[in-house]
Write a protein that holds these residues in place. Structure first.
Motif, PDB file in Angstrom:
ATOM      1  N   LEU A   1       0.812  -1.219   0.000  1.00 51.20           N
ATOM      2  CA  LEU A   1       0.000   0.000   0.000  1.00 51.20           C
ATOM      3  C   LEU A   1       0.839   1.259   0.000  1.00 51.20           C
ATOM      4  O   LEU A   1       0.422   2.284  -0.550  1.00 51.20           O
ATOM      5  N   ASN A   2       2.016   1.210   0.620  1.00 55.01           N
ATOM      6  CA  ASN A   2       2.814   2.415   0.806  1.00 55.01           C
ATOM      7  C   ASN A   2       4.300   2.041   0.781  1.00 55.01           C
ATOM      8  O   ASN A   2       4.966   2.011   1.816  1.00 55.01           O
ATOM      9  N   PRO A   3       4.833   1.759  -0.401  1.00 52.77           N
ATOM     10  CA  PRO A   3       6.188   1.204  -0.494  1.00 52.77           C
ATOM     11  C   PRO A   3       7.292   2.135  -0.007  1.00 52.77           C
ATOM     12  O   PRO A   3       8.392   1.669   0.296  1.00 52.77           O
ATOM     13  N   ASP A   4       7.052   3.438   0.076  1.00 52.15           N
ATOM     14  CA  ASP A   4       8.101   4.371   0.492  1.00 52.15           C
ATOM     15  C   ASP A   4       8.091   4.661   1.991  1.00 52.15           C
ATOM     16  O   ASP A   4       8.973   5.365   2.498  1.00 52.15           O
ATOM     17  N   ALA A   5       7.106   4.158   2.716  1.00 52.54           N
ATOM     18  CA  ALA A   5       6.979   4.496   4.135  1.00 52.54           C
ATOM     19  C   ALA A   5       8.089   3.857   4.964  1.00 52.54           C
ATOM     20  O   ALA A   5       8.532   2.733   4.688  1.00 52.54           O
ATOM     21  N   THR A   6       8.538   4.582   5.982  1.00 51.48           N
ATOM     22  CA  THR A   6       9.396   4.003   7.004  1.00 51.48           C
ATOM     23  C   THR A   6       8.503   3.292   8.014  1.00 51.48           C
ATOM     24  O   THR A   6       7.522   3.867   8.484  1.00 51.48           O
ATOM     25  N   VAL A   7       8.823   2.044   8.336  1.00 52.04           N
ATOM     26  CA  VAL A   7       8.023   1.271   9.288  1.00 52.04           C
ATOM     27  C   VAL A   7       8.786   1.162  10.599  1.00 52.04           C
ATOM     28  O   VAL A   7       9.950   0.734  10.614  1.00 52.04           O
ATOM     29  N   VAL A   8       8.148   1.569  11.691  1.00 52.52           N
ATOM     30  CA  VAL A   8       8.725   1.479  13.033  1.00 52.52           C
ATOM     31  C   VAL A   8       7.945   0.410  13.777  1.00 52.52           C
ATOM     32  O   VAL A   8       6.721   0.512  13.928  1.00 52.52           O
ATOM     33  N   THR A   9       8.611  -0.634  14.226  1.00 52.95           N
ATOM     34  CA  THR A   9       7.928  -1.741  14.887  1.00 52.95           C
ATOM     35  C   THR A   9       8.262  -1.783  16.367  1.00 52.95           C
ATOM     36  O   THR A   9       9.387  -1.493  16.778  1.00 52.95           O
ATOM     37  N   GLY A  10       7.261  -2.140  17.147  1.00 58.25           N
ATOM     38  CA  GLY A  10       7.474  -2.379  18.569  1.00 58.25           C
ATOM     39  C   GLY A  10       7.920  -1.149  19.331  1.00 58.25           C
ATOM     40  O   GLY A  10       7.263  -0.121  19.349  1.00 58.25           O
ATOM     41  N   THR A  11       9.095  -1.234  19.953  1.00 53.40           N
ATOM     42  CA  THR A  11       9.611  -0.159  20.784  1.00 53.40           C
ATOM     43  C   THR A  11       9.758   1.142  20.003  1.00 53.40           C
ATOM     44  O   THR A  11      10.112   1.133  18.830  1.00 53.40           O
ATOM     45  N   LEU A  12       9.481   2.262  20.659  1.00 52.83           N
ATOM     46  CA  LEU A  12       9.571   3.569  20.014  1.00 52.83           C
ATOM     47  C   LEU A  12      10.864   4.287  20.371  1.00 52.83           C
ATOM     48  O   LEU A  12      10.989   5.493  20.173  1.00 52.83           O
ATOM     49  N   THR A  13      11.859   3.542  20.867  1.00 51.97           N
ATOM     50  CA  THR A  13      13.100   4.179  21.316  1.00 51.97           C
ATOM     51  C   THR A  13      13.736   5.006  20.213  1.00 51.97           C
ATOM     52  O   THR A  13      14.207   6.122  20.437  1.00 51.97           O
ATOM     53  N   GLY A  14      13.743   4.474  18.983  1.00 52.73           N
ATOM     54  CA  GLY A  14      14.399   5.187  17.889  1.00 52.73           C
ATOM     55  C   GLY A  14      13.447   6.032  17.060  1.00 52.73           C
ATOM     56  O   GLY A  14      13.804   6.452  15.960  1.00 52.73           O
ATOM     57  N   MET A  15      12.272   6.328  17.603  1.00 50.57           N
ATOM     58  CA  MET A  15      11.267   7.024  16.813  1.00 50.57           C
ATOM     59  C   MET A  15      11.742   8.372  16.320  1.00 50.57           C
ATOM     60  O   MET A  15      11.554   8.739  15.164  1.00 50.57           O
ATOM     61  N   ARG A  16      12.377   9.145  17.162  1.00 52.52           N
ATOM     62  CA  ARG A  16      12.747  10.510  16.789  1.00 52.52           C
ATOM     63  C   ARG A  16      13.896  10.539  15.795  1.00 52.52           C
ATOM     64  O   ARG A  16      14.058  11.498  15.048  1.00 52.52           O
ATOM     65  N   THR A  17      14.698   9.463  15.772  1.00 50.06           N
ATOM     66  CA  THR A  17      15.861   9.467  14.880  1.00 50.06           C
ATOM     67  C   THR A  17      15.670   8.556  13.665  1.00 50.06           C
ATOM     68  O   THR A  17      16.562   8.459  12.836  1.00 50.06           O
TER      69      THR A  17
END
Length: 359
Positions: free
Chosen positions: A180-196
């Protein structure tokens, strides 16, 4: 939080910018957690909560929000502002209207920019509403479409429960997101690295995402449908002949179902019914929910396709059976020769379009 202008020899200073991140999602608690992570604060900064009663729809909300954010930018606020959208907001409409308003008023003073589109979607919700073969609750006609739209229109997709779901749920969800969205960055589980995390955002992000949604890419790149992503595949259907509305309706209800063709998680495209052959309709399905709305795109418009352009995404799709079923819904040679006067007498069980959709 505040950004600083960078100076380079022979160039003008870069003005400070108020960068806006929109966060969507149907789970308020998970959406708030992502907002806190992005903003680096203990609580949400959510202007939407303050102006919800002033707007009747997503477009009006976006205009009011643009006024508030531009006022903040002109008052000297810079850095990042995180906006939590209401669960039933149309994220695409908000994104496009907000981005256009920012660009139209860029000459008025310090700018605000739509920088990120973040969707927070639980893997369990994706499986329940889009991938499961169990029927969805009959009274809920919006949740599946909201989830599919939020997956499609994002620069970042956060899957907060990825570490706690069965591996097959995560596998199929990742495959669907990739489709559906091949260019999206996917963040799984923990959000520790969300900001970076790498985020393909920045100025004009809404337009970039709009041009690169999976269904549009499938139509532009015919061979893309031949591949599978974690058992999630795609099918493109094109034909210049209109659909017989009653046969298409019957196929949706009885033939294009998981037990016969595999789970169609999402479909998008432009469709012509014989009873409405002068205009194309916008076709969307999400799980068990189907929408068929007017577009204002006349059949003789230079940008209109010849007949139908439809894309189907799903798990273990029986492409041959889907194609055969759809071919059976097209007008036969005799029906086609009979012409529009005869077509107008066909039974059309799809909801009527508003009379004012014609230009």
């Amino acid at each position: 939080m505040d950004s600083r202008s960078e100076r380079h020899p022979g160039t003008a200073p870069v003005p400070p910018v108020l960068r806006v991140s929109l966060v969507s999602g149907i789970d308020a608690a998970e959406r708030a957690r992502v907002c806190r992570r992005l903003s680096g604060t203990a609580s949400d900064r959510a202007p939407s909560a303050e102006i919800e009663e002033e707007a009747e729809d997503s477009g009006e909300f976006a205009l009011v929000l643009a006024d508030r954010l531009l006022a903040a930018a002109h008052a000297g606020e810079t850095g990042r502002t995180v906006v939590a959208l209401d669960p039933d907001a149309d994220v695409m409409e908000v994104g496009f209207v907000l981005e256009t308003a920012f660009e139209d008023r860029r000459h008025e003073g310090p700018p605000a920019e739509l920088h990120d589109l973040v969707s927070v979607v639980a893997v369990r919700d994706v499986h329940r509403w889009l991938l499961s073969t169990a029927p969805a609750p009959a009274v809920d006609h919006v949740t599946a479409e909201l989830i599919a739209s939020q997956l499609e229109f994002a620069t970042v997709v956060v899957l907060p429960d990825a570490d706690t779901v069965p591996p097959e749920y995560l596998r199929s969800t990742l495959g669907l997101v990739q489709r559906l969205n091949p260019d999206a960055t996917v963040v799984t589980g923990t959000l520790t690295g969300m900001r970076t995390a790498r985020r393909p955002g920045g100025r004009w992000c809404a337009r970039r995402v709009g041009r690169r949604m999976g269904w549009a890419l499938e139509l532009a790149e015919p061979n893309a449908s031949l591949a599978w992503a974690n058992d999630v595949g795609a099918l493109v259907f094109r034909d210049p002949r209109p659909f017989h509305p009653e046969r298409l309706f019957d196929a949706v209800v009885h033939q294009l179902v998981p037990q016969r063709v595999g789970r169609i998680a999402r479909s998008r495209g432009l469709v012509q019914l014989a009873t409405r052959a002068d205009h194309h309709g916008s076709w969307r399905s999400a799980g068990d929910t189907v929408s068929f709305d007017p577009t204002g795109l006349s059949s003789w418009d230079a940008d209109a396709p010849a007949g139908h352009e439809m894309v189907f995404f799903g798990e273990h799709l029986d492409r041959e059976r889907i194609t055969t079923t759809l071919h059976g819904c097209l007008l036969t040679d005799d029906e086609l020769i009979a012409g529009p006067t005869a077509w107008a007498r066909f039974r059309d069980p799809f909801p009527a379009w508003p009379a004012h959709h014609h230009p």
